[in-house]
Each structure stands twice: as C-alpha cells, then as structure tokens.
Scaffold this active site. Sequence first.
Site, PDB file in Angstrom:
ATOM      1  N   TYR A 150       0.834  -1.211   0.000  1.00 15.66           N
ATOM      2  CA  TYR A 150       0.000   0.000   0.000  1.00 15.66           C
ATOM      3  C   TYR A 150       0.873   1.267   0.000  1.00 15.66           C
ATOM      4  O   TYR A 150       0.641   2.197  -0.778  1.00 15.66           O
ATOM      5  CB  TYR A 150      -0.909  -0.047   1.225  1.00 15.66           C
ATOM      6  CG  TYR A 150      -1.882   1.096   1.348  1.00 15.66           C
ATOM      7  CD1 TYR A 150      -3.052   1.129   0.590  1.00 15.66           C
ATOM      8  CD2 TYR A 150      -1.649   2.146   2.235  1.00 15.66           C
ATOM      9  CE1 TYR A 150      -3.965   2.172   0.717  1.00 15.66           C
ATOM     10  CE2 TYR A 150      -2.550   3.189   2.373  1.00 15.66           C
ATOM     11  CZ  TYR A 150      -3.704   3.193   1.615  1.00 15.66           C
ATOM     12  OH  TYR A 150      -4.604   4.228   1.741  1.00 15.66           O
ATOM     13  N   LYS A 154       1.136   4.168  -2.871  1.00 16.42           N
ATOM     14  CA  LYS A 154       0.787   5.573  -2.620  1.00 16.42           C
ATOM     15  C   LYS A 154       1.991   6.496  -2.849  1.00 16.42           C
ATOM     16  O   LYS A 154       1.830   7.644  -3.254  1.00 16.42           O
ATOM     17  CB  LYS A 154       0.233   5.731  -1.198  1.00 16.42           C
ATOM     18  CG  LYS A 154      -1.082   4.994  -0.961  1.00 16.42           C
ATOM     19  CD  LYS A 154      -2.188   5.484  -1.897  1.00 16.42           C
ATOM     20  CE  LYS A 154      -3.544   4.896  -1.554  1.00 16.42           C
ATOM     21  NZ  LYS A 154      -4.607   5.342  -2.474  1.00 16.42           N
TER      22      LYS A 154
END
Length: 244
Positions: A150, A154
């Site tokens: 994740y 990002k």
Amino acid sequence: MGQLEGKTAIITGAARGIGKAIAELFAEEGANLVLVDMDEDSLNEVAGEFNAEPVIADISDEKQSVSAVEKAFGKFGSLEILVNNAGITRDGLAIRMKPEDFDAVLSVNLKGPFLMSRAAARYMMKARYGKIVNMSSVVGIMGNAGQANYAASKGGLIALTKTLSKELGGRGIRVNAIAPGFIETEMTRRLSEAAVENFLSKVILGRTFGKPVDVAQAALFLSSPASDYITGIVLPVDGGMLIT
Ligand code: NAP
C-alpha cells in the site's frame, strides 16, 4: 452558483467512504457527476442519491477504465475533472506478504490512476483544461509497517502525480495529490487497535480521526478554479500527522 457548475467530474471508488463524500460535495457544487465503482448495489444507491451517472468498472483493467471515461464524455459532452480515489489494502508484514497481494494493491492503487488519467487526458488535452486529483496517503510519504504494498503504491502515486503534472501542464491540465491521514471509513475499520493508537498519537489536532468530508473539501479545492495556478503538489489532510 456552485464552484463546479457546468463541469463534468469522474470520481472513482465513489460507492462509499471518501469517494462518496466527494460525490456529495461535488453534487452540491453543481458538477455533472460520473461515479465509478465495482460495488454495483451501493454505487447505484449513491448515484441515485446525488443524481449522478453510475459506471460499474474495475479501474485496474485497461478496457474498463477507457470505457468508463468514454461513457462520461458521451453522457455529458465534456470532461474537466478526474478524481482517482479508488484504492484497496491487503496488509501484512513484507516478509510474509504474498506476491499476489503486492500485485493486487499496485494494480488498483497505481496502475488504475495511470490508466484513468491517460484516458481522461485525451479529452482534457483537446479542451486545454483539466484537473486530475490523485488520492495518495501519508503512508506514501512516511512508510508504514505492515503496508509495504500500500505504501509503495501511494508513494508511486505521488511520483505519477508529479510526472503527469510535468507532461500535461503545458496543455492546461493540473495534476495534484491529496495525502489523507487517518480518516474514519470501512478501510480504517479493518486496522488493528495498535495501528489505530499509533496513528492517533501522531494527530496533533487533539488525537481525533478525520472525516471523509475533510478530504472532500481538499478535493473540491484542487478540482475548482480556485486552484488553477497549482499543480504537482501533495496536500496533506492529516491533522498534522506528517510533522510529528
Ligand atoms: P473504502 O471505504 O474502502 O472505499 C473504496 C472504494 O473503492 C470502494 O467502494 C471499493 O469498491 C472501490 N474500489 C476498490 N477497488 C476498485 C477498483 N478496482 N475499481 C473501482 N472501484 C474500486 O476506502 P476509503 O477509506 O474511502 O479510501 C478512499 C481512498 O482514500 C483510497 O485510495 C485510500 O487508499 C485513500 N486513503 C484513505 C485513508 C483512510 O484513512 N480511510 C487514508 C489515506 C488514504 P469495492 O467495495 O467493490 O471494493
């Protein structure tokens, strides 16, 4: 008059959480709304509530993302705003993380915005105007134990934002990112108590979680003419988490 009157906006991941809050605010501001999600029942309900066009699509699939953008343009005849908000988590420590879980998160959170942005840019370039807003995260800047996939997605999204702002700025397309901190949604309900406490301890505005509407207000600013001289930035909406 609403700040987005006459503008067509696509919002991905709009069936709930932050995307739904953005849809609500953009509807109040007069945008022609196209809401994209994979959760058909919730999406239809939200679209009905805000008088929006629902498009069921998986943004990580090239054909579906191109078709979603074409549907939006076909329905309203213009496309000024794209909010790349859809995102997923598949948390776990890196040493135990399945490569499939790494790929799945990168595919939705990074490849999805890439595919949607270039499909939308084709229309925006012709009009010499556009606003792309990418939903990154503070963990894309700070990193976070248990979120290698994740956080990488990002962080990559921030690099994509800056690169697209350089490639598209000359055609009047502004590309910016938002880095939310801890916002109360389905996504954060799945976090462990220890992770929640760790985030809360960093919020300098009285240890409180953010609300989806806090992020929606930032998305409105970066989508409205008020931010026309801003491109390539990452706007934190995190209660001060990033400076602790
Ligand atoms: P959420 O409640 O989990 O909502 C995400 C929505 O995106 C869901 O409706 C989901 O549909 C949809 N979606 C997932 N994969 C998709 C795909 N491939 N194509 C189309 N739609 C898809 O999440 P949220 O908390 O509102 O987060 C929104 C964005 O903010 C995400 O990018 C997230 O990473 C980012 N963010 C959130 C926080 C936070 O604290 N909540 C913090 C920083 C950043 P399904 O239900 O069908 O999967």
